[in-house]
Design a protein around this motif. Structure first.
Motif, PDB file in Angstrom:
ATOM      1  N   MET A  24       0.870  -1.175   0.000  1.00  0.00           N
ATOM      2  CA  MET A  24       0.000   0.000   0.000  1.00  0.00           C
ATOM      3  C   MET A  24       0.910   1.228   0.000  1.00  0.00           C
ATOM      4  O   MET A  24       1.902   1.259   0.720  1.00  0.00           O
ATOM      5  N   VAL A  25       0.552   2.217  -0.803  1.00  0.00           N
ATOM      6  CA  VAL A  25       1.343   3.452  -0.793  1.00  0.00           C
ATOM      7  C   VAL A  25       0.727   4.378   0.255  1.00  0.00           C
ATOM      8  O   VAL A  25      -0.161   5.168  -0.033  1.00  0.00           O
ATOM      9  N   HIS A  27       1.740   6.582   4.007  1.00  0.00           N
ATOM     10  CA  HIS A  27       2.799   7.031   4.899  1.00  0.00           C
ATOM     11  C   HIS A  27       2.396   8.420   5.382  1.00  0.00           C
ATOM     12  O   HIS A  27       1.567   9.073   4.755  1.00  0.00           O
ATOM     13  N   TRP A  29       3.279  11.399   4.851  1.00  0.00           N
ATOM     14  CA  TRP A  29       4.121  12.182   3.946  1.00  0.00           C
ATOM     15  C   TRP A  29       4.262  13.618   4.452  1.00  0.00           C
ATOM     16  O   TRP A  29       3.354  14.149   5.080  1.00  0.00           O
ATOM     17  N   TRP A 119      -0.949  20.691 -12.836  1.00  0.00           N
ATOM     18  CA  TRP A 119      -1.566  19.678 -13.697  1.00  0.00           C
ATOM     19  C   TRP A 119      -2.405  20.376 -14.767  1.00  0.00           C
ATOM     20  O   TRP A 119      -3.277  21.192 -14.450  1.00  0.00           O
ATOM     21  N   HIS A 149       1.671  17.053  -2.095  1.00  0.00           N
ATOM     22  CA  HIS A 149       2.683  16.177  -2.699  1.00  0.00           C
ATOM     23  C   HIS A 149       2.087  15.329  -3.814  1.00  0.00           C
ATOM     24  O   HIS A 149       0.880  15.349  -4.048  1.00  0.00           O
ATOM     25  N   MET A 150       2.958  14.591  -4.470  1.00  0.00           N
ATOM     26  CA  MET A 150       2.554  13.814  -5.644  1.00  0.00           C
ATOM     27  C   MET A 150       1.587  12.671  -5.300  1.00  0.00           C
ATOM     28  O   MET A 150       0.796  12.254  -6.141  1.00  0.00           O
ATOM     29  N   HIS A 151       1.653  12.173  -4.099  1.00  0.00           N
ATOM     30  CA  HIS A 151       0.718  11.098  -3.723  1.00  0.00           C
ATOM     31  C   HIS A 151      -0.706  11.639  -3.751  1.00  0.00           C
ATOM     32  O   HIS A 151      -1.613  11.020  -4.306  1.00  0.00           O
ATOM     33  N   TYR A 154      -1.898  12.182  -7.420  1.00  0.00           N
ATOM     34  CA  TYR A 154      -2.408  11.010  -8.152  1.00  0.00           C
ATOM     35  C   TYR A 154      -3.701  10.477  -7.537  1.00  0.00           C
ATOM     36  O   TYR A 154      -4.569   9.977  -8.250  1.00  0.00           O
ATOM     37  N   GLU A 155      -3.812  10.582  -6.213  1.00  0.00           N
ATOM     38  CA  GLU A 155      -5.077  10.145  -5.611  1.00  0.00           C
ATOM     39  C   GLU A 155      -6.222  10.989  -6.150  1.00  0.00           C
ATOM     40  O   GLU A 155      -7.297  10.498  -6.458  1.00  0.00           O
ATOM     41  N   MET A 158      -7.105   9.917  -9.637  1.00  0.00           N
ATOM     42  CA  MET A 158      -7.742   8.603  -9.718  1.00  0.00           C
ATOM     43  C   MET A 158      -9.065   8.541  -8.965  1.00  0.00           C
ATOM     44  O   MET A 158      -9.705   7.498  -8.938  1.00  0.00           O
ATOM     45  N   PHE A 176      -8.444   9.410 -15.945  1.00  0.00           N
ATOM     46  CA  PHE A 176      -7.803   8.683 -17.039  1.00  0.00           C
ATOM     47  C   PHE A 176      -8.741   7.669 -17.695  1.00  0.00           C
ATOM     48  O   PHE A 176      -8.287   6.788 -18.419  1.00  0.00           O
ATOM     49  N   SER A 177     -10.038   7.759 -17.437  1.00  0.00           N
ATOM     50  CA  SER A 177     -10.963   6.770 -17.990  1.00  0.00           C
ATOM     51  C   SER A 177     -11.214   6.975 -19.476  1.00  0.00           C
ATOM     52  O   SER A 177     -11.554   6.033 -20.183  1.00  0.00           O
ATOM     53  N   PHE A 184       2.080  17.257 -15.810  1.00  0.00           N
ATOM     54  CA  PHE A 184       2.559  18.127 -14.748  1.00  0.00           C
ATOM     55  C   PHE A 184       3.623  19.026 -15.372  1.00  0.00           C
ATOM     56  O   PHE A 184       4.578  18.524 -15.986  1.00  0.00           O
TER      57      PHE A 184
END
Lengths: 217, 468
Positions: A24-25, A27, A29, A119, A149-151, A154-155, A158, A176-177, A184
């Motif tokens: 799992m990503v 943390h 951060w 973005w 941050h980048m996490h 992307y969350e 998505m 991205f569907s 970026f």
């Protein structure tokens, strides 16, 4: 003879290593007390400049003080009421026609504080090349659209839109569907390929200004 | 194909190090990149967590690569891309040339891709009358010089600005004697923008492909990949099958590591995500094996498939910095290239794992935690098992093994050597049989051995240790 696809897949299955778990990503951060300040600091380091505007008028005031904007002959603005657009994109039928653009004022969807990235997508522009071919780029981002941050970035991309009933195949929709281009962008185009000497303005924009526009405006 | 045939690394390196000034310049230019990487990574408190995650994500991906590739293909196809599969370099080149010929394309712009370099795509297309322009400034410089890249991130790192000035004067008509990077880059900008506008197709590499979305990511600082594929209607993306990650959210980890490890930037200027073709355009994705599936089954070497081509192991490597990229004689060298290419072609690249002092700095900087120095060590063992280690090396190792296995012989050899080094003239020690001693002198022999020091210490115990 099997197709190349089958051949490659067969080899991969034969050589498949022991199972390894997908982590799992997650943390705690690093976050920033003032993400806009962090963004501005990093953007300066990578050769760009951040501006904060209270209103569209305020933003136009800032624009008029930018030397690259003041001398620009061809300006494209795809942000309502910001800047003076003098290129009619509807008369251009190929992206090549935008090569004359001096300044492009384009929308950015959200900003990332840790690396001063914005973005952008081709959803709001007729030619995605505008982000790269113009001489100077100005991105306008709603001031409240910033992540640490980048996490988180992307969350956010998505995240499903919550309208699977609207889709024919019942799939959840995210950024991205559907066919889409997104990037970026962090700073102006640059190169250090000649003896590691930094040169701003390699092939793409020679400057980047990111304008945070207060959402109340 | 851009492969320089060389006898071995040390012979090729000898030519490079003959020019001491250039070696010092090359060494410090590349060390500069390493220091930038250090500063950037130290600014991220969770750096080690990111490395650990990146390593685990890649190891997991490799354990199910077949499934993820099929998932990627299904999603990419749903988005409207054409997905092609190539077993090897030749099939890859045939596919790309086929797409271009089908559309009557004669002018192509290409952004940096080590895969197309590995496959020798440029000469293949040129042989069919297709003009290929490498648009990364560094790659364009080496292309104009008819050279391969010497580094995977900074392809022209071995070229001085005076040489770029001469090259541009000759090829582009810039002022003679110009050395100003700004002026030279501006000239390149003018020429390359004309190439972008005239191109009928764009080729890119792929930094990451995403199984759960069917998209892929290309990272550049110059914006050359985006210009190259946003003007013409045809985009061909060439990728090794190991470039996959399972989820788009995995990219958060890799993007935070990649540019910081490569150049010390917090992210590349342009990190572009392609999901399907643009309206009215055509997108082709070529998935290339070219012996990667073999590497998956190669035990220890499997971890080389984790590599995200950041170049950090090159920049930190004391051998690479002082011997230059061309001394390796492979598509790319440095620690990672030494492992990959000696595993693939042991006979041709048998000297590469020995171009290493096993200092392990590469393993410390690798953002995806490839145990590079350990793999270089394993490579040596494999070469020895294949009988590809030179006679002098084998003989030397056999002698050392015999001595180390017999304590009495070790003591005897040690005292003899110390005495010999003190009284012997140079020639019995530094002669053509002592390869090690060609550029180096042995240190002066110590007056007392470790054993003697230890025995003395036991007789008179030292004072207890005190802080300060």
């Amino acid at each position: 003879m099997p197709s190349s696809k089958d051949h490659i897949l067969q080899l991969l299955r034969r050589n498949r290593p022991a199972a390894a778990e997908l982590p799992m990503v997650a943390h705690a951060w690093t976050t920033f007390a003032d993400p806009h300040a962090k963004f501005a600091e990093v953007l300066e380091l990578v050769g760009g400049r951040a501006i904060r505007a209270k209103s569209v008028d305020d933003l136009n005031q800032h624009l008029s003080q930018l030397p690259q904007y003041a001398v620009a002959k061809k300006v494209v603005s795809l942000v309502p009421s910001v800047g003076t657009n003098n290129v009619d994109l509807s008369t251009i039928d190929s992206p090549h026609g935008t090569a004359v653009v001096d300044v492009a004022i384009l929308p950015g969807e959200f900003a990332v504080a840790e690396n001063a990235a914005v973005w952008v997508t081709d959803r709001q522009v007729p030619f995605r090349v505008l982000y790269f071919l113009c001489q100077h780029l100005i991105l306008v981002v709603p001031a409240d659209q910033i992540v640490d941050h980048m996490h988180a970035a992307y969350e956010r991309l998505m995240q499903t839109g919550g309208q699977p009933q609207g889709s024919k195949d019942g799939r959840q929709r995210n950024d991205f569907s559907e066919p889409v281009f997104g990037a970026f962008i962090s700073g102006p185009s640059k190169t250090a390929d000649i003896e590691q000497t930094l040169v701003i303005g390699a092939h793409g924009p020679r400057s980047l200004v990111v304008c945070f526009l207060d959402p109340t405006s | 194909m851009h492969v320089i045939k060389t006898a071995d690394h040390s012979t090729a390196a000898a030519a490079f190090i003959a020019n001491g000034d250039r070696v010092r310049w090359h060494d410090s230019a590349i060390w500069f990149a390493r220091t930038k990487r250090d500063r950037a990574s130290h600014g991220v408190p969770e750096w080690e967590t990111l490395r650990e995650l990146a390593s685990k994500i890649k190891l997991h991906t490799m354990s199910r690569l077949d499934e993820y590739l099929e998932q990627f293909e299904a999603n990419a196809t749903r988005l409207g891309a054409h997905v092609h599969w190539a077993r090897d370099a030749a099939e890859h080149n045939t596919i790309v040339a086929g797409i271009l010929n089908q559309h009557g394309v004669r002018r192509v712009v290409k952004s940096k891709s080590m895969l197309t370099e590995e496959c020798g795509l440029n000469p293949h297309l040129e042989s069919q009358g297709i003009e290929v322009t490498d648009t990364d400034l560094g790659e364009w410089i080496v292309q104009l010089r008819n050279e391969p890249p010497s580094h995977i991130v900074t392809p022209a790192i071995h070229i001085r600005k005076e040489e770029v000035g001469e090259l541009f004067h000759e090829k582009l008509g810039t002022d003679a004697g110009a050395t100003d990077a700004q002026y030279l880059a501006e000239a390149a900008r003018r020429h390359l923008r004309a190439k972008f506008l005239a191109a009928e197709a764009g080729i890119t590499g792929v930094n990451f492909a995403i199984a759960d979305t069917g998209g892929f990511v290309v990272c550049t600082n110059e914006g050359n990949a985006d210009l190259g594929v946003s003007l013409p209607k045809i985009h061909i993306a060439c990728m090794g099958i190991e470039k996959l990650v399972p989820r788009a959210t995995d990219l958060g980890v890799f993007q935070r590591l990649l540019a910081r490890s490569a150049t010390g930037q917090p992210i590349t200027t342009y990190t572009s995500h392609f999901h399907g073709p643009r309206p009215g355009g055509e997108l082709h994705i070529v998935l290339v094996d070219n012996r990667r599936s073999e590497m998956l089954g190669a035990g220890d070497f499997r971890r080389t498939l984790n590599c995200i081509r950041c170049g950090a192991c090159f920049n930190t490597c004391p051998v690479y910095r002082r011997s230059g990229g061309f001394s390796y004689g492979a598509t790319f060298g440095g620690p990672i290239g030494s492992i990959i290419f000696s595993a693939r072609e042991p006979r041709q690249h048998k000297s590469l794992p020995f171009a290493c002092s096993l200092c392990a700095s590469c393993s410390d900087v690798c953002p995806v935690k490839i145990d590079l120095h350990h793999q270089i060590f394993i490579s040596r063992r494999q070469l020895a098992n294949l009988g590809l280690v030179s006679f002098s090396k084998r003989l030397g190792l056999r002698v050392v093994a015999a001595v180390l296995a017999r304590p009495w012989l070790y003591r005897f050899a040690g005292s003899t050597a110390r005495l010999a080094l003190r009284i012997s003239p140079r020639w019995p020690i530094y002669n053509r049989f002592n390869i090690w001693g060609r550029q180096r002198d042995l240190p002066p022999p110590p007056r007392r051995t470790f054993r003697e020091l230890y025995a003395a210490r036991k007789k008179t115990p030292p004072l207890p240790y005190r802080e300060g």
